[in-house]
Design an enzyme around this catalytic site. Structure first.
Site, short mmCIF file in Angstrom:
data_model
loop_
_atom_site.label_atom_id
_atom_site.label_comp_id
_atom_site.label_asym_id
_atom_site.label_seq_id
_atom_site.Cartn_x
_atom_site.Cartn_y
_atom_site.Cartn_z
N HIS A 1 46.49 -7.87 36.84
CA HIS A 1 47.80 -8.35 36.71
C HIS A 1 48.58 -6.99 36.34
O HIS A 1 49.82 -7.01 36.00
CB HIS A 1 48.29 -9.38 35.95
CG HIS A 1 47.82 -10.69 36.24
ND1 HIS A 1 47.73 -11.78 35.45
CD2 HIS A 1 47.38 -10.91 37.55
CE1 HIS A 1 47.33 -12.82 36.30
NE2 HIS A 1 46.94 -12.36 37.42
N THR B 1 41.18 -17.96 28.73
CA THR B 1 42.25 -18.33 29.96
C THR B 1 42.28 -19.76 30.11
O THR B 1 41.21 -20.43 30.09
CB THR B 1 41.74 -17.30 31.46
OG1 THR B 1 42.74 -17.69 32.24
CG2 THR B 1 40.37 -17.70 31.61
N SER B 2 43.43 -20.19 30.53
CA SER B 2 43.63 -21.44 30.81
C SER B 2 43.12 -21.85 32.27
O SER B 2 42.93 -23.19 32.48
CB SER B 2 45.25 -22.00 30.75
OG SER B 2 45.70 -21.19 31.70
N1 APR Z 1 40.49 -17.16 21.62
C1 APR Z 1 40.20 -17.69 23.12
N2 APR Z 1 41.08 -18.09 23.66
C2 APR Z 1 42.18 -18.61 23.08
C3 APR Z 1 42.42 -18.27 21.76
C4 APR Z 1 41.45 -17.23 20.92
N3 APR Z 1 41.71 -16.78 19.79
N4 APR Z 1 43.91 -18.50 21.44
C5 APR Z 1 44.25 -19.20 22.66
N5 APR Z 1 43.17 -19.08 23.73
C6 APR Z 1 43.18 -19.74 24.73
C7 APR Z 1 44.24 -21.09 25.14
O1 APR Z 1 43.49 -22.43 24.68
C8 APR Z 1 44.43 -21.01 26.52
O2 APR Z 1 43.55 -21.72 27.17
O3 APR Z 1 43.88 -18.82 25.83
C9 APR Z 1 44.07 -19.44 26.82
C10 APR Z 1 45.58 -18.75 27.33
O4 APR Z 1 46.07 -19.45 28.36
P1 APR Z 1 47.53 -18.70 29.16
O5 APR Z 1 48.57 -18.52 28.22
O6 APR Z 1 47.67 -19.78 30.34
O7 APR Z 1 46.96 -17.47 29.64
P2 APR Z 1 46.14 -16.82 30.94
O8 APR Z 1 45.16 -17.93 31.35
O9 APR Z 1 45.96 -15.47 30.69
O10 APR Z 1 47.17 -16.82 31.96
C11 APR Z 1 47.38 -16.36 33.25
O11 APR Z 1 49.60 -16.51 33.53
O12 APR Z 1 51.15 -15.85 31.90
C12 APR Z 1 50.72 -15.69 33.13
O13 APR Z 1 50.35 -13.30 34.19
C13 APR Z 1 50.32 -14.03 32.83
O14 APR Z 1 48.30 -13.06 33.06
C14 APR Z 1 48.81 -14.37 32.65
C15 APR Z 1 48.49 -15.35 33.39
#
Ligand code: APR
Length: 246
Positions: free
Chosen positions: A120, A191-192
């Site tokens: 990204h 990541t979600s």
């Molecule tokens: N360690 C591991 N995982 C964690 C922690 C931690 N300390 N804290 C939170 N999480 C998990 C959450 O439970 C969630 O599943 O990290 C995940 C974050 O999810 P998102 O906010 O959806 O992030 P991501 O998957 O990176 O989103 C993808 O979406 O927001 C846009 O472009 C942005 O790159 C991002 C993309």
């Protein structure tokens, strides 16, 4: 939790090629809020479509520019956590280990990971809205209030990240797909699994025969295809999974 840690360690001990896919949770313990968590305080009244789309930027460039200036400051003040460091240190253990990240904060590279695929983009990079090819990495020289003009073509400058509705760089995506489909183990951290196309990479790895290990304190979309799901935080779990035997 120690059973799943041992399972993950065993899968990695048998692996030669490893991919590590990371998302916002990877940087949570470095104090960088996830995109959704960042919608708090000052920014709670804006929706992501205003802040992270080209339409939002064109509608109110100063607002979007200020939001990114604030996030750049957060990133500049953050440090890689023990999870980033464990991944960087593990590079030497395998024939090949590559980080594929959805994060724009550059913390994997700062921890010492080489050749990180930034799916990204990177928030410290600034590019031309008109895509004339201009790109710079000196955020400290950028004004905080309004987007400056591209020194090459005069269009506004914008953050070098992939906004909602935009395509990923096809070369970066193709490289990530190659990593996913040729690894023995894919470690998926923080990541979600909701945002595509990155969210499709663990499925591609699994179909190509890799073991998928997830690390996340919450149940998530990717657990269904994981061989091992570890419920925990990246900075705590990764040193145990990737570090020397205790
Ligand atoms: N360690 C591991 N995982 C964690 C922690 C931690 N300390 N804290 C939170 N999480 C998990 C959450 O439970 C969630 O599943 O990290 C995940 C974050 O999810 P998102 O906010 O959806 O992030 P991501 O998957 O990176 O989103 C993808 O979406 O927001 C846009 O472009 C942005 O790159 C991002 C993309």
């Amino acid at each position: 939790m120690s059973d799943v840690i041992e399972e993950a360690r065993a899968a990695l001990a048998a692996a030669r090629f490893v991919s590590v896919l990371t998302g916002a949770g990877m940087s949570a313990e470095s104090g960088i809020p996830t995109f959704r968590d960042a919608q708090t305080g000052l920014w709670a009244r804006y929706d992501p479509m205003q802040l992270a789309t080209e339409e939002g930027f064109r509608a109110d460039p100063a607002l979007v520019w200020r939001w990114y200036a604030w996030r750049r400051e957060l990133v500049a003040g953050a440090r890689p956590n023990a999870g980033h460091e464990a991944i960087a240190a593990a590079q030497m253990r395998f024939d090949h280990l590559r980080v594929l990240t959805q994060n724009v904060d550059g913390l994997h590279a700062r921890a010492g990971s080489a050749d990180v695929l930034e799916l990204h983009g990177n928030i410290l990079r600034t590019i031309c809205l008109a895509r004339c090819g201009y790109s710079e990495r000196r955020p400290e020289r950028l004004p905080a209030g309004v987007p400056p003009e591209c020194p090459r073509c005069g269009a506004p400058l914008r953050p070098g990240v992939v906004w909602f509705g935009e395509m990923l760089d096809p070369d970066v995506l193709a490289a990530a797909h190659r990593e996913a489909t040729t690894c023995d183990v894919m470690l998926v951290v923080g990541t979600s699994g909701l945002v595509h196309p990155a969210a499709a990479l663990p499925g591609a790895a699994r179909r190509a025969g890799a073991k998928v290990i997830t690390v996340n304190p919450e149940a998530n979309e990717l657990d269904a295809l994981a061989s091992v799901s570890i419920r925990g935080r990246a900075a705590e779990v990764l040193p145990r999974v990737l570090g020397p035997a205790a």
